[in-house]
Motif scaffolding. Sequence first.
Motif, PDB file in Angstrom:
ATOM      1  N   SER A 121       0.847  -1.194   0.000  1.00  0.00           N
ATOM      2  CA  SER A 121       0.000   0.000   0.000  1.00  0.00           C
ATOM      3  C   SER A 121       0.881   1.242   0.000  1.00  0.00           C
ATOM      4  O   SER A 121       2.111   1.148   0.085  1.00  0.00           O
ATOM      5  CB  SER A 121      -0.894   0.006   1.246  1.00  0.00           C
ATOM      6  N   ASP A 122       0.246   2.405  -0.036  1.00  0.00           N
ATOM      7  CA  ASP A 122       1.012   3.643  -0.013  1.00  0.00           C
ATOM      8  C   ASP A 122       1.486   4.002   1.403  1.00  0.00           C
ATOM      9  O   ASP A 122       2.130   5.024   1.609  1.00  0.00           O
ATOM     10  CB  ASP A 122       0.206   4.805  -0.605  1.00  0.00           C
ATOM     11  N   GLY A 123       1.200   3.130   2.377  1.00  0.00           N
ATOM     12  CA  GLY A 123       1.699   3.337   3.732  1.00  0.00           C
ATOM     13  C   GLY A 123       2.868   2.450   4.084  1.00  0.00           C
ATOM     14  O   GLY A 123       3.413   2.535   5.196  1.00  0.00           O
ATOM     15  N   LEU A 124       3.302   1.602   3.155  1.00  0.00           N
ATOM     16  CA  LEU A 124       4.412   0.687   3.435  1.00  0.00           C
ATOM     17  C   LEU A 124       5.715   1.457   3.567  1.00  0.00           C
ATOM     18  O   LEU A 124       6.049   2.301   2.732  1.00  0.00           O
ATOM     19  CB  LEU A 124       4.533  -0.340   2.307  1.00  0.00           C
ATOM     20  N   VAL A 125       6.490   1.153   4.623  1.00  0.00           N
ATOM     21  CA  VAL A 125       7.733   1.879   4.880  1.00  0.00           C
ATOM     22  C   VAL A 125       8.890   0.927   5.190  1.00  0.00           C
ATOM     23  O   VAL A 125       8.695  -0.215   5.567  1.00  0.00           O
ATOM     24  CB  VAL A 125       7.583   2.863   6.070  1.00  0.00           C
ATOM     25  N   SER A 126      10.089   1.444   4.977  1.00  0.00           N
ATOM     26  CA  SER A 126      11.325   0.907   5.533  1.00  0.00           C
ATOM     27  C   SER A 126      11.539  -0.577   5.231  1.00  0.00           C
ATOM     28  O   SER A 126      11.708  -0.954   4.085  1.00  0.00           O
ATOM     29  CB  SER A 126      11.335   1.193   7.041  1.00  0.00           C
ATOM     30  N   ALA A 127      11.556  -1.418   6.261  1.00  0.00           N
ATOM     31  CA  ALA A 127      11.874  -2.837   6.076  1.00  0.00           C
ATOM     32  C   ALA A 127      10.929  -3.510   5.092  1.00  0.00           C
ATOM     33  O   ALA A 127      11.346  -4.352   4.291  1.00  0.00           O
ATOM     34  CB  ALA A 127      11.851  -3.562   7.420  1.00  0.00           C
ATOM     35  N   GLY A 128       9.639  -3.154   5.161  1.00  0.00           N
ATOM     36  CA  GLY A 128       8.688  -3.723   4.207  1.00  0.00           C
ATOM     37  C   GLY A 128       9.036  -3.351   2.781  1.00  0.00           C
ATOM     38  O   GLY A 128       8.913  -4.155   1.850  1.00  0.00           O
ATOM     39  N   GLU A 129       9.497  -2.119   2.587  1.00  0.00           N
ATOM     40  CA  GLU A 129       9.919  -1.678   1.259  1.00  0.00           C
ATOM     41  C   GLU A 129      11.178  -2.414   0.813  1.00  0.00           C
ATOM     42  O   GLU A 129      11.324  -2.757  -0.368  1.00  0.00           O
ATOM     43  CB  GLU A 129      10.178  -0.169   1.273  1.00  0.00           C
ATOM     44  N   PHE A 130      12.085  -2.642   1.744  1.00  0.00           N
ATOM     45  CA  PHE A 130      13.288  -3.418   1.429  1.00  0.00           C
ATOM     46  C   PHE A 130      12.920  -4.771   0.852  1.00  0.00           C
ATOM     47  O   PHE A 130      13.509  -5.240  -0.133  1.00  0.00           O
ATOM     48  CB  PHE A 130      14.107  -3.658   2.707  1.00  0.00           C
ATOM     49  N   PHE A 131      11.965  -5.424   1.493  1.00  0.00           N
ATOM     50  CA  PHE A 131      11.562  -6.762   1.078  1.00  0.00           C
ATOM     51  C   PHE A 131      11.014  -6.750  -0.348  1.00  0.00           C
ATOM     52  O   PHE A 131      11.464  -7.525  -1.208  1.00  0.00           O
ATOM     53  CB  PHE A 131      10.514  -7.301   2.057  1.00  0.00           C
ATOM     54  N   SER A 132      10.049  -5.880  -0.609  1.00  0.00           N
ATOM     55  CA  SER A 132       9.432  -5.870  -1.937  1.00  0.00           C
ATOM     56  C   SER A 132      10.397  -5.368  -3.009  1.00  0.00           C
ATOM     57  O   SER A 132      10.476  -5.933  -4.107  1.00  0.00           O
ATOM     58  CB  SER A 132       8.153  -5.021  -1.929  1.00  0.00           C
ATOM     59  N   TYR A 133      11.172  -4.316  -2.702  1.00  0.00           N
ATOM     60  CA  TYR A 133      12.096  -3.740  -3.683  1.00  0.00           C
ATOM     61  C   TYR A 133      13.188  -4.734  -4.078  1.00  0.00           C
ATOM     62  O   TYR A 133      13.493  -4.907  -5.268  1.00  0.00           O
ATOM     63  CB  TYR A 133      12.723  -2.482  -3.094  1.00  0.00           C
ATOM     64  N   THR A 134      13.759  -5.419  -3.097  1.00  0.00           N
ATOM     65  CA  THR A 134      14.865  -6.336  -3.374  1.00  0.00           C
ATOM     66  C   THR A 134      14.406  -7.504  -4.235  1.00  0.00           C
ATOM     67  O   THR A 134      15.045  -7.845  -5.240  1.00  0.00           O
ATOM     68  CB  THR A 134      15.471  -6.854  -2.057  1.00  0.00           C
ATOM     69  N   LEU A 135      13.289  -8.115  -3.870  1.00  0.00           N
ATOM     70  CA  LEU A 135      12.801  -9.260  -4.644  1.00  0.00           C
ATOM     71  C   LEU A 135      12.301  -8.826  -6.016  1.00  0.00           C
ATOM     72  O   LEU A 135      12.449  -9.553  -7.008  1.00  0.00           O
ATOM     73  CB  LEU A 135      11.691  -9.973  -3.871  1.00  0.00           C
ATOM     74  N   GLN A 136      11.755  -7.630  -6.101  1.00  0.00           N
ATOM     75  CA  GLN A 136      11.312  -7.100  -7.396  1.00  0.00           C
ATOM     76  C   GLN A 136      12.501  -6.901  -8.327  1.00  0.00           C
ATOM     77  O   GLN A 136      12.481  -7.318  -9.489  1.00  0.00           O
ATOM     78  CB  GLN A 136      10.573  -5.779  -7.189  1.00  0.00           C
ATOM     79  N   GLN A 137      13.558  -6.249  -7.833  1.00  0.00           N
ATOM     80  CA  GLN A 137      14.708  -5.937  -8.674  1.00  0.00           C
ATOM     81  C   GLN A 137      15.516  -7.170  -9.049  1.00  0.00           C
ATOM     82  O   GLN A 137      16.195  -7.186 -10.073  1.00  0.00           O
ATOM     83  CB  GLN A 137      15.596  -4.904  -7.987  1.00  0.00           C
ATOM     84  N   LEU A 138      15.436  -8.206  -8.239  1.00  0.00           N
ATOM     85  CA  LEU A 138      16.077  -9.477  -8.584  1.00  0.00           C
ATOM     86  C   LEU A 138      15.254 -10.267  -9.604  1.00  0.00           C
ATOM     87  O   LEU A 138      15.664 -11.347 -10.039  1.00  0.00           O
ATOM     88  CB  LEU A 138      16.289 -10.325  -7.327  1.00  0.00           C
TER      89      LEU A 138
END
Length: 320
Positions: free
Chosen positions: A231-248
């Motif tokens: 969601s648009d409220g996701l921050v920090s560690a949660g963003e790390f999780f989605s961003y890292t797996l997305q970019q991989l």
Amino acid sequence: MISLLKTQCLAWALILAVVFPFFVQANTPLSPAERAASIDGIVHILNQQYVFPETALKVSALLQQQEQNGALAAITTQEQFADKVGALMRQYSGDGHLNLALIAEQGGVSHRLTETEERKINNFAFEQARILQGNVGYLKLHKFWQAEEAHKVGHAALVFLSHSDHIVIDLRDSGGGSPQLVQYLISHFVPEGTLLWDLLDRNGKSTEQVRSLAVPDSELLKTKPLYILQSDGLVSAGEFFSYTLQQLGRAVVIGETSVGLAHYTGAAQVNDWLFVRIPMYRPINPVTGTNFEGVGVEPNIKVTAEMALYTALRLANKGR
């Protein structure tokens, strides 16, 4: 009779605490000299530790200017100081991770936020692990707890879901937390030794390369189609999780663009009653050469948060 009096006194104490909360929430006075000294202490910490030196200088100058021209004169308690000066620091820096906290309220000096929301406390914030229609594994997570028990609970949940055909991880109501738990959970989905992010200090020097770990009983998960809901409220560690797996290239992110808080945060004591939570290190993704600070994680499929699970299930069950 004594027991009855005790009961009545307790009842009155509870009523007074509810009706007149100011009796138990007294503010601590702050003198002008203490306020100025606290500003100086914050400025010193910013210029020694904040992840972006140029931003530290800018924020420091603006805070000192505010103090010198009398703009902070209305701040007369420690509580007001932490609230209002902390807000100014975030405004001047554009950094949502930068904030002030009272030592007494937090029970000490720590980069970890005090958590009060039940769903982020119970079962280390792992709320659901179940199988949805079409043999889709679903995991609902509200926070990334920095505790060894959280690693065990997360591992058990993912192993339980490993025989499903697709995996959906729901972070729509998730907050921040531990990068170590992020690293561990990601390790279930990628080969051991995969470079996840590089950690740079305020001088741009690499201090650590964070790689995926060896995780038992995770082989089935490494090939499962993976969807992450945000969601648009996701921050920090949660963003790390989605961003890292997305970019991989390992996950499809579905939902809304997240907040954009990427930096590793520590804590530094200003004086005997105040400390600052301060970003100290900058993670760099090996694929993009940057991170999501200030811009958020852009989903692969942009829909409202309410439609994210429905969209993931449509993709997972396509052709059925």
